[in-house]
Write a protein that holds these residues in place. Structure first.
Motif, PDB file in Angstrom:
ATOM      1  N   GLU A  93      13.023 -37.063 -26.281  1.00 20.46           N
ATOM      2  CA  GLU A  93      12.690 -36.747 -27.620  1.00 20.46           C
ATOM      3  C   GLU A  93      11.668 -36.047 -28.046  1.00 20.46           C
ATOM      4  O   GLU A  93      10.490 -36.197 -27.407  1.00 20.46           O
ATOM      5  N   ILE A 150      21.633 -30.418 -26.865  1.00 16.43           N
ATOM      6  CA  ILE A 150      20.849 -30.504 -27.731  1.00 16.43           C
ATOM      7  C   ILE A 150      21.156 -31.498 -29.067  1.00 16.43           C
ATOM      8  O   ILE A 150      22.081 -31.001 -29.476  1.00 16.43           O
ATOM      9  N   ASP A 151      20.690 -32.616 -29.341  1.00 19.35           N
ATOM     10  CA  ASP A 151      20.912 -33.428 -30.398  1.00 19.35           C
ATOM     11  C   ASP A 151      22.274 -33.975 -30.417  1.00 19.35           C
ATOM     12  O   ASP A 151      23.196 -33.847 -31.614  1.00 19.35           O
ATOM     13  N   ARG A 207      12.119 -33.334 -35.348  1.00 17.80           N
ATOM     14  CA  ARG A 207      12.318 -33.913 -33.854  1.00 17.80           C
ATOM     15  C   ARG A 207      13.636 -33.714 -33.277  1.00 17.80           C
ATOM     16  O   ARG A 207      14.696 -33.405 -34.103  1.00 17.80           O
ATOM     17  N   TYR A 208      13.851 -33.557 -32.155  1.00 17.74           N
ATOM     18  CA  TYR A 208      14.802 -33.093 -31.499  1.00 17.74           C
ATOM     19  C   TYR A 208      15.355 -33.972 -30.179  1.00 17.74           C
ATOM     20  O   TYR A 208      14.506 -34.494 -29.539  1.00 17.74           O
ATOM     21  N   THR A 209      16.518 -34.111 -29.936  1.00 15.32           N
ATOM     22  CA  THR A 209      16.732 -35.011 -28.499  1.00 15.32           C
ATOM     23  C   THR A 209      17.582 -33.993 -27.645  1.00 15.32           C
ATOM     24  O   THR A 209      18.463 -33.439 -27.635  1.00 15.32           O
ATOM     25  N   ASN A 248      16.935 -23.648 -30.216  1.00 15.09           N
ATOM     26  CA  ASN A 248      17.853 -24.767 -29.594  1.00 15.09           C
ATOM     27  C   ASN A 248      19.360 -24.607 -29.741  1.00 15.09           C
ATOM     28  O   ASN A 248      19.881 -25.052 -29.007  1.00 15.09           O
TER      29      ASN A 248
END
Length: 261
Positions: free
Chosen positions: A183, A203-204, A191-193, A163
Motif C-alpha cells: 500500500e 495496481i488497485d 493511496r494506491y495498492t 500508474n
C-alpha cells in the motif's frame, strides 16, 4: 476546472522560462548524463508533440521500456532546431495543442498507444507528461542552483498517469516470482495498492489482498524517489517516508522492482 491541464500549463511555462534563461544551454545536466540543457528542453518539447500525435492515433513509441533510451536518443538527434527559444516556443505550442485535443474528446476519451506497447487513456497519460516537466525542471534547476518548488497537489496527477504504465516497467529479473501487496500512501493526498503476483503487477485491483507493507510518504519526496532523483535513506531517517506492516522490509527493495525511469 481541469486540474491536470492547469498544472501542465503552469509547469510548461515555468520550464520554458528556466531553460531559456540558463547561461550555458550546452551545459550537461548531471541527472541525465550525456544530455545538455538544450537536449532536455528538446526532449520535453518533442514529448508535447508526440503525446498529441499518440492521442489521435498516430506517432511513435518504443516497443518496450528497455528500448526507451535509444528512442529518446534518436528523438534528440532529430530535433528540428537547437535554438532554446525556438524549442521553448515549440513546447508551449505543443502543450496547448495537446490540451486542446484532449479537451475536444469530451466524454469520449480514447485509449492511445504508449511506451512498452501499452494502451492507456489519453487524458490520464497527461500525468506522465506533467512528470517530465516537473522532474526534468528539477534536474536543471538543481544544477543551476535555482529554486524549483514542486506543488504537492501535482504529485497525485503525475501518479494518475504513471500508474497506467508502471506494470510495463516492472524489472522482470528483480521481480521474478515475487508475490506481495504494497500500500503506497501519498501523505494527505492519495493511496494506491500495488499487487505483485508471481512477478506480475496490478495496481488497485478489486481483489487486492491485505497489504504486506504500508509505505507512507510526503508526496514530493515520493515523486523524487520514484524517478530515482534522491536516495531512500535520508527520507526514511527524517520521517518523510515511514513504513510498517507484516513485512516492512519489503519497502526497502520496492523501487528496485522497477526499471529506472
Amino acid at each position: 476546472m481541469d486540474a491536470m491541464a492547469d498544472a501542465i500549463r503552469v509547469m510548461a511555462h515555468r520550464f520554458a522560462e528556466l531553460t531559456t534563461t540558463a547561461p550555458d544551454p550546452d551545459r550537461e545536466v548531471t541527472a541525465t548524463p550525456g544530455w545538455s540543457i538544450v537536449d532536455v528542453l528538446g526532449h520535453v518539447a518533442e514529448e508535447s508533440v508526440r503525446y498529441r500525435e499518440l492521442a489521435v492515433g498516430r506517432g511513435a513509441w518504443p516497443a518496450s521500456a528497455a528500448d526507451l533510451p535509444a528512442f529518446n536518443a534518436e528523438q534528440i538527434r532529430a530535433l528540428p532546431t537547437r535554438d532554446p527559444r525556438a524549442l521553448a516556443a515549440r513546447l508551449i505550442g505543443g502543450t496547448e495543442t495537446l490540451l486542446a485535443t484532449i479537451d475536444g474528446f469530451e466524454d469520449d476519451v480514447p485509449l492511445m498507444m504508449f511506451d512498452g506497447d501499452q494502451r492507456v487513456r489519453a487524458d490520464r497519460a497527461r500525468g506522465t507528461f506533467l512528470g517530465e516537466l516537473i522532474v526534468h525542471g528539477y534536474d536543471i534547476a538543481r544544477m543551476l542552483g535555482r529554486p524549483w518548488p514542486i506543488d504537492p497537489a501535482h504529485v497525485p496527477l503525475v501518479f494518475d498517469g504513471l500508474n497506467q504504465v508502471v506494470p510495463g516497467w516492472v524489472n522482470a529479473r528483480a521481480s521474478e516470482g515475487h508475490t506481495a501487496t504494497y500500500e503506497l500512501r501519498l501523505r494527505g493526498a492519495a493511496r494506491y495498492t500495488f499487487v505483485f503476483r508471481d512477478g506480475r503487477l496490478a495496481i488497485d485491483p478489486a481483489d487486492a489482498p491485505a497489504p504486506d507493507v504500508h509505505i507512507c510518504a510526503d508526496p514530493v519526496t515520493m515523486l523524487l524517489l520514484n524517478y530515482g532523483r534522491i536516495g531512500q535513506w535520508r527520507p526514511a531517517l527524517t520521517g518523510q517516508v515511514v513504513m510498517w506492516g507484516r513485512k516492512p522490509w519489503l519497502a526497502l527493495n520496492f523501487r528496485d522492482r522497477f526499471l529506472p525511469a
